[in-house]
Design an enzyme around this catalytic site. Sequence first.
Site, PDB file in Angstrom:
ATOM      1  N   TYR A 140       0.716  -1.187   0.009  1.00 36.30           N
ATOM      2  CA  TYR A 140       0.108   0.121  -0.119  1.00 36.30           C
ATOM      3  C   TYR A 140       0.772   1.443  -0.040  1.00 36.30           C
ATOM      4  O   TYR A 140       1.848   1.358  -0.415  1.00 36.30           O
ATOM      5  CB  TYR A 140      -1.003   0.059   1.182  1.00 36.30           C
ATOM      6  CG  TYR A 140      -2.180   0.845   0.985  1.00 36.30           C
ATOM      7  CD1 TYR A 140      -3.039   0.996  -0.233  1.00 36.30           C
ATOM      8  CD2 TYR A 140      -2.283   1.841   1.674  1.00 36.30           C
ATOM      9  CE1 TYR A 140      -4.190   1.496  -0.316  1.00 36.30           C
ATOM     10  CE2 TYR A 140      -3.598   2.715   1.743  1.00 36.30           C
ATOM     11  CZ  TYR A 140      -4.187   2.584   0.510  1.00 36.30           C
ATOM     12  OH  TYR A 140      -5.258   3.300   0.334  1.00 36.30           O
ATOM     13  N   ARG A 193      -8.686  10.594  -8.961  1.00 39.68           N
ATOM     14  CA  ARG A 193      -7.886  11.137  -7.912  1.00 39.68           C
ATOM     15  C   ARG A 193      -7.063  10.216  -7.229  1.00 39.68           C
ATOM     16  O   ARG A 193      -7.484   9.938  -6.176  1.00 39.68           O
ATOM     17  CB  ARG A 193      -8.562  12.088  -7.346  1.00 39.68           C
ATOM     18  CG  ARG A 193      -8.235  13.316  -6.335  1.00 39.68           C
ATOM     19  CD  ARG A 193      -8.938  13.697  -5.096  1.00 39.68           C
ATOM     20  NE  ARG A 193      -9.350  12.685  -4.371  1.00 39.68           N
ATOM     21  CZ  ARG A 193      -8.446  12.327  -3.438  1.00 39.68           C
ATOM     22  NH1 ARG A 193      -7.206  12.669  -3.187  1.00 39.68           N
ATOM     23  NH2 ARG A 193      -9.131  11.490  -2.381  1.00 39.68           N
ATOM     24  N   LYS A 211      -6.362  -2.119  -1.005  1.00 36.20           N
ATOM     25  CA  LYS A 211      -7.247  -1.803  -0.247  1.00 36.20           C
ATOM     26  C   LYS A 211      -7.720  -3.165   0.417  1.00 36.20           C
ATOM     27  O   LYS A 211      -7.791  -3.640   1.546  1.00 36.20           O
ATOM     28  CB  LYS A 211      -8.351  -1.094  -0.628  1.00 36.20           C
ATOM     29  CG  LYS A 211      -7.993   0.325  -0.716  1.00 36.20           C
ATOM     30  CD  LYS A 211      -7.940   1.174   0.754  1.00 36.20           C
ATOM     31  CE  LYS A 211      -7.792   2.745   0.478  1.00 36.20           C
ATOM     32  NZ  LYS A 211      -7.736   3.366   1.649  1.00 36.20           N
ATOM     33  N   GLU A 283     -13.644   4.861  -3.569  1.00 31.37           N
ATOM     34  CA  GLU A 283     -12.224   5.245  -3.305  1.00 31.37           C
ATOM     35  C   GLU A 283     -11.635   6.155  -4.632  1.00 31.37           C
ATOM     36  O   GLU A 283     -11.912   5.775  -5.611  1.00 31.37           O
ATOM     37  CB  GLU A 283     -11.365   3.888  -3.385  1.00 31.37           C
ATOM     38  CG  GLU A 283      -9.902   4.071  -2.898  1.00 31.37           C
ATOM     39  CD  GLU A 283      -9.722   4.337  -1.367  1.00 31.37           C
ATOM     40  OE1 GLU A 283      -8.777   4.997  -1.049  1.00 31.37           O
ATOM     41  OE2 GLU A 283     -10.744   3.722  -0.625  1.00 31.37           O
ATOM     42  N   ASP A 284     -11.123   7.201  -4.016  1.00 32.25           N
ATOM     43  CA  ASP A 284     -10.545   8.116  -5.008  1.00 32.25           C
ATOM     44  C   ASP A 284     -11.015   8.515  -6.101  1.00 32.25           C
ATOM     45  O   ASP A 284     -10.637   8.779  -7.579  1.00 32.25           O
ATOM     46  CB  ASP A 284      -8.891   7.289  -5.629  1.00 32.25           C
ATOM     47  CG  ASP A 284      -8.138   7.132  -4.375  1.00 32.25           C
ATOM     48  OD1 ASP A 284      -8.231   7.881  -3.467  1.00 32.25           O
ATOM     49  OD2 ASP A 284      -7.123   6.447  -4.512  1.00 32.25           O
ATOM     50  N   ASP A 306     -13.960   6.210   1.484  1.00 33.25           N
ATOM     51  CA  ASP A 306     -12.509   6.157   2.592  1.00 33.25           C
ATOM     52  C   ASP A 306     -12.201   7.475   2.702  1.00 33.25           C
ATOM     53  O   ASP A 306     -11.422   7.863   3.727  1.00 33.25           O
ATOM     54  CB  ASP A 306     -11.766   4.980   1.967  1.00 33.25           C
ATOM     55  CG  ASP A 306     -10.661   4.774   3.081  1.00 33.25           C
ATOM     56  OD1 ASP A 306     -10.937   4.511   4.219  1.00 33.25           O
ATOM     57  OD2 ASP A 306      -9.402   4.594   2.461  1.00 33.25           O
ATOM     58  N   ASP A 307     -12.204   8.373   1.638  1.00 35.35           N
ATOM     59  CA  ASP A 307     -11.260   9.691   1.540  1.00 35.35           C
ATOM     60  C   ASP A 307     -11.878  10.686   2.310  1.00 35.35           C
ATOM     61  O   ASP A 307     -11.588  11.678   2.872  1.00 35.35           O
ATOM     62  CB  ASP A 307     -11.262   9.912   0.109  1.00 35.35           C
ATOM     63  CG  ASP A 307     -10.573   8.891  -0.702  1.00 35.35           C
ATOM     64  OD1 ASP A 307      -9.248   8.487  -0.387  1.00 35.35           O
ATOM     65  OD2 ASP A 307     -11.064   8.518  -1.856  1.00 35.35           O
ATOM     66  N   ASN A 449      -0.087  11.752   1.124  1.00 33.68           N
ATOM     67  CA  ASN A 449       0.740  10.934   0.600  1.00 33.68           C
ATOM     68  C   ASN A 449       0.463  10.491  -0.854  1.00 33.68           C
ATOM     69  O   ASN A 449      -0.245  11.196  -1.464  1.00 33.68           O
ATOM     70  CB  ASN A 449       0.240   9.484   1.266  1.00 33.68           C
ATOM     71  CG  ASN A 449      -1.037   9.274   1.229  1.00 33.68           C
ATOM     72  OD1 ASN A 449      -1.538   9.097   0.126  1.00 33.68           O
ATOM     73  ND2 ASN A 449      -1.631   8.757   2.510  1.00 33.68           N
ATOM     74  N   ASN A 493      -2.042   6.033   8.880  1.00 29.96           N
ATOM     75  CA  ASN A 493      -2.528   5.272   7.903  1.00 29.96           C
ATOM     76  C   ASN A 493      -3.967   4.905   7.917  1.00 29.96           C
ATOM     77  O   ASN A 493      -4.286   4.310   8.956  1.00 29.96           O
ATOM     78  CB  ASN A 493      -1.413   4.229   7.972  1.00 29.96           C
ATOM     79  CG  ASN A 493      -1.550   3.417   6.444  1.00 29.96           C
ATOM     80  OD1 ASN A 493      -2.594   3.079   6.210  1.00 29.96           O
ATOM     81  ND2 ASN A 493      -0.378   2.910   6.211  1.00 29.96           N
TER      82      ASN A 493
END
Length: 602
Positions: A140, A193, A211, A283-284, A306-307, A449, A493
């Site tokens: 990850y 993203r 993930k 996600e993203d 999650d973001d 990150n 994290n």
Amino acid sequence: MAMNLTNQAIRRAAVAVMPPWQRQLAASFYTSGTQATKKQDKHVEVNHSRVRGIDILRNPRLNKGTAFNLKERQLMGIQGLVPPVVRSMDEQVVRVMTNFYKRPTDLDRYIYLMALQDRNEHLFYHVLTEHVEEMMPIVYTPTVGQACQEYGVIFRRPRGLFISIKDAGHIYDILCNWPERNVKAIVVTDGERILGLGDLGVYGMGIPVGKLSLYTALGGINPAKCLPICLDVGTNNEKLHKDPLYIGWAHKRITGARYDAFIDEFMQAVVKRYGQNCLIQFEDFGNHNAFRFLEKYRSKYCTFNDDIQAGTASVATAGVIAAMRITGRKLADNTFVFQGAGEASIGIAELLALAMQDEGLGKEEAYSKLWMVDSRGLLVKNRPSGGISSHKLPFAKDFKPLTSLEEIVDAIKPTALIGAAAVPGAFTEKVIRSMASFNDRPIIFALSNPTSMSECTAEQAYTLTDGRCVFASGSPFPPCTIGGKTYYPGQGNNAYIFPGVALGVLTCGVRHIDDRVFLYAAKALANLVTQEHLAEGRVYPPLSQIREVSAAIATEVAENVYRDGMASAYPEPANKAAYIQSFVYNTEYESFEPATWDWPEN
């Protein structure tokens, strides 16, 4: 029961007329893989009783490599297909780690581990759980970011589903192509993203794969229940359009009504195929889509982003709550400045506001403690540089317009500075020294990150504050020694949070995930930070304990969702910890030796 007796009678009758050599062979056919699997996870049934020979070795969920014993090799038709030596799993781990250390770069190590996952799933997850601190940065953040950027080069074998917008109208049929029928957890991205790297299109598939690997390695969710999905709607990355190795649709991103209808069809198809309780983790996705999809779907599906909610918001809130034991303050006594006003920053701010309200503060007063800085400066009402997006409006203040973070910090004098906008070096020397000038223990969280996007390094934060800051980062940094004392920077994290939350949600049958679930998780994580950890500068437990952390978070989530009426799995288990543990995936190999059953007499 009648059907089972009938089947058993049929088996006995068939075996009764077999010669002795066929009886032994029949045992391998009639011994259901379900029996062995139930020893690991009584809630998962996988019938592989008729898989034999080379097909076993080609199936990563069944393959044990050299760990098959002689009896298994003979019964399952693989004698001679593997080297004659028999190795234990522990001996295989030594071989894996030897190969791992021989790889010259982290990307090479990532490729090696993905190849291991493709051929021997149990061994892959066993290695991850036994060497968490070494493996996490590889499978990850930060290495997964590089892997996504080079996905076209390192692509070997598809994991999960790639669904193109050109497949609209047939998404359910594509889901039916996936061999597992009892999927419980999906991580989905459209690649717009990825981390702090931007639009990577289909190359973003590395994120859902990574993930869900952590869902299993850290949360103990059976990999057969997990499905990574990439929705290919094109990409606005011109570099990928010209990349001959790009594996997606080299077309400008589709937006508007066609895109929304595609996402709607996807959500409906998931429920039709896997049920209302199937967890869908977004996600993203780009900011402009992430917020509206969260509001659109959160009350209709078992979903979270999650973001915005789980990883970043919950883990950052947990770090701040733990930091209060160092600073001696209550949450309500703090003033927070966020470098960034996107998904991550707003998610953190909203959860901190909820936590302050939980302490007794009013909502309006809680929001007054939260200040945000976007690409055009401080979020203030009627700022001259233009309007403010709707999801940012609650954080706009009646204050003078400021554009420089250095000016903003000096003007507001925050107790906590949180960066989550992927602006490398945003926390300059002047900003950090200013934080130290009006705080005995300034809180500095550089959460962006991968490492290259971090707002500052741990060494910079500790050095410029003479070791007085409470520091956390999104990517790992090595220990830092200042004035003879060694500090161990906490890595915020999101893997601390989402595996445990997912485990609690799935086992308790939570159908709609309220923000309170993430506050439960944040408080549970903060409570696991000991005084010894705090003395070392940590605001999170060591990553080596993360599997235990996930189980504790899942248990805390279970306690609270049953109390608050959000659970649908009944009867309510009396011992939540034992109930959660009964679902946890066992990385040890299962046995292929025939179960003991009543053979007929000769």
